[in-house]
Write a protein that holds these residues in place. Structure first.
Motif, PDB file in Angstrom:
ATOM      1  N   PHE A 187       7.236   3.577   9.732  1.00 28.79           N
ATOM      2  CA  PHE A 187       6.601   2.955   8.868  1.00 28.79           C
ATOM      3  C   PHE A 187       5.913   1.677   9.678  1.00 28.79           C
ATOM      4  O   PHE A 187       6.830   0.909  10.431  1.00 28.79           O
ATOM      5  N   ILE A 188       4.844   1.811   9.957  1.00 32.25           N
ATOM      6  CA  ILE A 188       3.962   0.899  10.773  1.00 32.25           C
ATOM      7  C   ILE A 188       3.123   0.015  10.086  1.00 32.25           C
ATOM      8  O   ILE A 188       1.989   0.512   9.395  1.00 32.25           O
ATOM      9  N   THR A 189       3.137  -1.354  10.133  1.00 26.83           N
ATOM     10  CA  THR A 189       2.413  -2.399   9.483  1.00 26.83           C
ATOM     11  C   THR A 189       1.579  -3.090  10.567  1.00 26.83           C
ATOM     12  O   THR A 189       0.561  -3.785  10.093  1.00 26.83           O
ATOM     13  N   GLU A 190       1.916  -2.915  11.788  1.00 30.09           N
ATOM     14  CA  GLU A 190       1.037  -4.034  12.811  1.00 30.09           C
ATOM     15  C   GLU A 190       1.223  -2.932  14.070  1.00 30.09           C
ATOM     16  O   GLU A 190       2.014  -2.260  14.453  1.00 30.09           O
ATOM     17  N   SER A 191       0.009  -3.362  14.772  1.00 31.01           N
ATOM     18  CA  SER A 191      -0.024  -2.569  16.129  1.00 31.01           C
ATOM     19  C   SER A 191       0.869  -2.814  17.074  1.00 31.01           C
ATOM     20  O   SER A 191       1.431  -2.011  18.016  1.00 31.01           O
ATOM     21  N   GLY A 224       1.936  24.740   2.791  1.00 31.01           N
ATOM     22  CA  GLY A 224       0.969  23.610   2.305  1.00 31.01           C
ATOM     23  C   GLY A 224       1.897  22.354   1.912  1.00 31.01           C
ATOM     24  O   GLY A 224       3.258  22.485   1.828  1.00 31.01           O
ATOM     25  N   TYR A 225       1.168  21.389   2.279  1.00 25.31           N
ATOM     26  CA  TYR A 225       1.961  19.922   2.293  1.00 25.31           C
ATOM     27  C   TYR A 225       1.276  19.061   1.126  1.00 25.31           C
ATOM     28  O   TYR A 225       0.039  18.930   1.145  1.00 25.31           O
ATOM     29  N   TYR A 226       2.119  18.400   0.228  1.00 24.72           N
ATOM     30  CA  TYR A 226       1.618  17.520  -0.504  1.00 24.72           C
ATOM     31  C   TYR A 226       2.306  16.026  -0.070  1.00 24.72           C
ATOM     32  O   TYR A 226       3.391  15.981  -0.154  1.00 24.72           O
ATOM     33  N   ARG A 227       1.335  15.201   0.517  1.00 25.63           N
ATOM     34  CA  ARG A 227       2.055  14.070   1.170  1.00 25.63           C
ATOM     35  C   ARG A 227       1.641  12.860   0.340  1.00 25.63           C
ATOM     36  O   ARG A 227       0.472  12.447  -0.382  1.00 25.63           O
ATOM     37  N   ALA A 228       2.732  12.086  -0.367  1.00 24.60           N
ATOM     38  CA  ALA A 228       2.600  10.940  -1.189  1.00 24.60           C
ATOM     39  C   ALA A 228       3.447   9.867  -0.663  1.00 24.60           C
ATOM     40  O   ALA A 228       4.488   9.930  -0.574  1.00 24.60           O
ATOM     41  N   VAL A 229       2.787   8.549  -1.035  1.00 23.04           N
ATOM     42  CA  VAL A 229       3.633   7.508  -0.544  1.00 23.04           C
ATOM     43  C   VAL A 229       3.290   6.360  -1.761  1.00 23.04           C
ATOM     44  O   VAL A 229       2.132   6.290  -2.232  1.00 23.04           O
ATOM     45  N   VAL A 230       4.083   6.077  -2.362  1.00 21.80           N
ATOM     46  CA  VAL A 230       4.279   5.086  -3.287  1.00 21.80           C
ATOM     47  C   VAL A 230       4.905   3.724  -3.027  1.00 21.80           C
ATOM     48  O   VAL A 230       6.031   3.781  -2.610  1.00 21.80           O
ATOM     49  N   ALA A 231       4.313   2.805  -3.412  1.00 20.36           N
ATOM     50  CA  ALA A 231       4.676   1.507  -3.051  1.00 20.36           C
ATOM     51  C   ALA A 231       5.008   0.971  -4.503  1.00 20.36           C
ATOM     52  O   ALA A 231       4.315   0.955  -5.358  1.00 20.36           O
ATOM     53  N   ASN A 232       6.097   0.150  -4.461  1.00 14.29           N
ATOM     54  CA  ASN A 232       6.871  -0.532  -5.592  1.00 14.29           C
ATOM     55  C   ASN A 232       6.843  -2.024  -5.350  1.00 14.29           C
ATOM     56  O   ASN A 232       7.777  -2.423  -4.831  1.00 14.29           O
ATOM     57  N   TYR A 289       8.567  -4.547   3.098  1.00 10.87           N
ATOM     58  CA  TYR A 289       8.976  -3.609   2.003  1.00 10.87           C
ATOM     59  C   TYR A 289      10.177  -2.704   2.838  1.00 10.87           C
ATOM     60  O   TYR A 289       9.983  -2.300   3.879  1.00 10.87           O
ATOM     61  N   VAL A 290      11.166  -2.202   2.016  1.00 11.92           N
ATOM     62  CA  VAL A 290      12.052  -1.256   2.449  1.00 11.92           C
ATOM     63  C   VAL A 290      11.781   0.095   2.056  1.00 11.92           C
ATOM     64  O   VAL A 290      11.382   0.628   1.342  1.00 11.92           O
ATOM     65  N   GLU A 291      11.614   0.788   3.189  1.00  8.85           N
ATOM     66  CA  GLU A 291      10.857   2.240   3.151  1.00  8.85           C
ATOM     67  C   GLU A 291      12.156   3.343   3.192  1.00  8.85           C
ATOM     68  O   GLU A 291      13.275   3.201   3.362  1.00  8.85           O
ATOM     69  N   SER A 292      11.709   4.363   2.301  1.00 10.68           N
ATOM     70  CA  SER A 292      12.676   5.579   2.231  1.00 10.68           C
ATOM     71  C   SER A 292      11.822   6.891   2.341  1.00 10.68           C
ATOM     72  O   SER A 292      10.369   6.659   2.163  1.00 10.68           O
TER      73      SER A 292
END
Length: 144
Positions: free
Chosen positions: A47-51, A90-98, A135-138
């Protein structure tokens, strides 16, 4: 009689064959048509938010992989989740932010087709809308 045999064969072929569709799709806040490339091998969950979060160069292409440029982390975040599946998958890639729970979840749903016996391991890099770094990632892998 020929019609009866033809109809019987047609019904048998329709009911006995379950088609497997190994297509790829995205969901949630994943940016459509973005191809993420990481210079240097990196596996696992990221989980990368900055370089500065990552010691490898992360680039993105919005033109089908013709041109790449470094990810602009003021606009985007990047996630990855390594998976291993059959070579026809086949891949379904989904990211959900709460926002209320301050979490982000990356789920890769894999549809594996029985057309080959070899396996392939990929890192499933995706570009997302910007997600705060606190944010806490899972991560989840679902097999169908």
């Amino acid at each position: 009689m020929k019609k009866l045999i033809f109809i019987s064969l047609l019904i048998f072929s329709i009911t006995s064959c379950k088609k497997c569709d190994p297509t790829n799709a995205i969901g949630g806040i994943v940016i459509e048509d973005a191809i993420v490339r990481v210079i240097g091998y990196e596996e696992g969950e990221n989980f990368i938010t900055e370089s500065t979060d990552f010691d490898k160069l992360i680039e993105v292409s919005f033109d089908g992989g013709i041109n790449y440029k470094p990810v602009d982390f003021s606009k985007y975040s990047v996630m990855s989740l390594q998976t291993t599946a059959s070579c026809s998958s086949g891949y379904y890639r989904a990211v959900v932010a709460n926002k209320s729970q301050q979490t982000v979840n990356y789920t890769v749903t894999i549809t594996e087709c029985p057309t080959c016996q070899n396996t392939s391991t990929i890192n499933n890099w995706v570009l997302t809308k910007i997600v705060p770094n606190f944010y806490v990632e899972s991560y989840n892998i679902v097999r169908q």
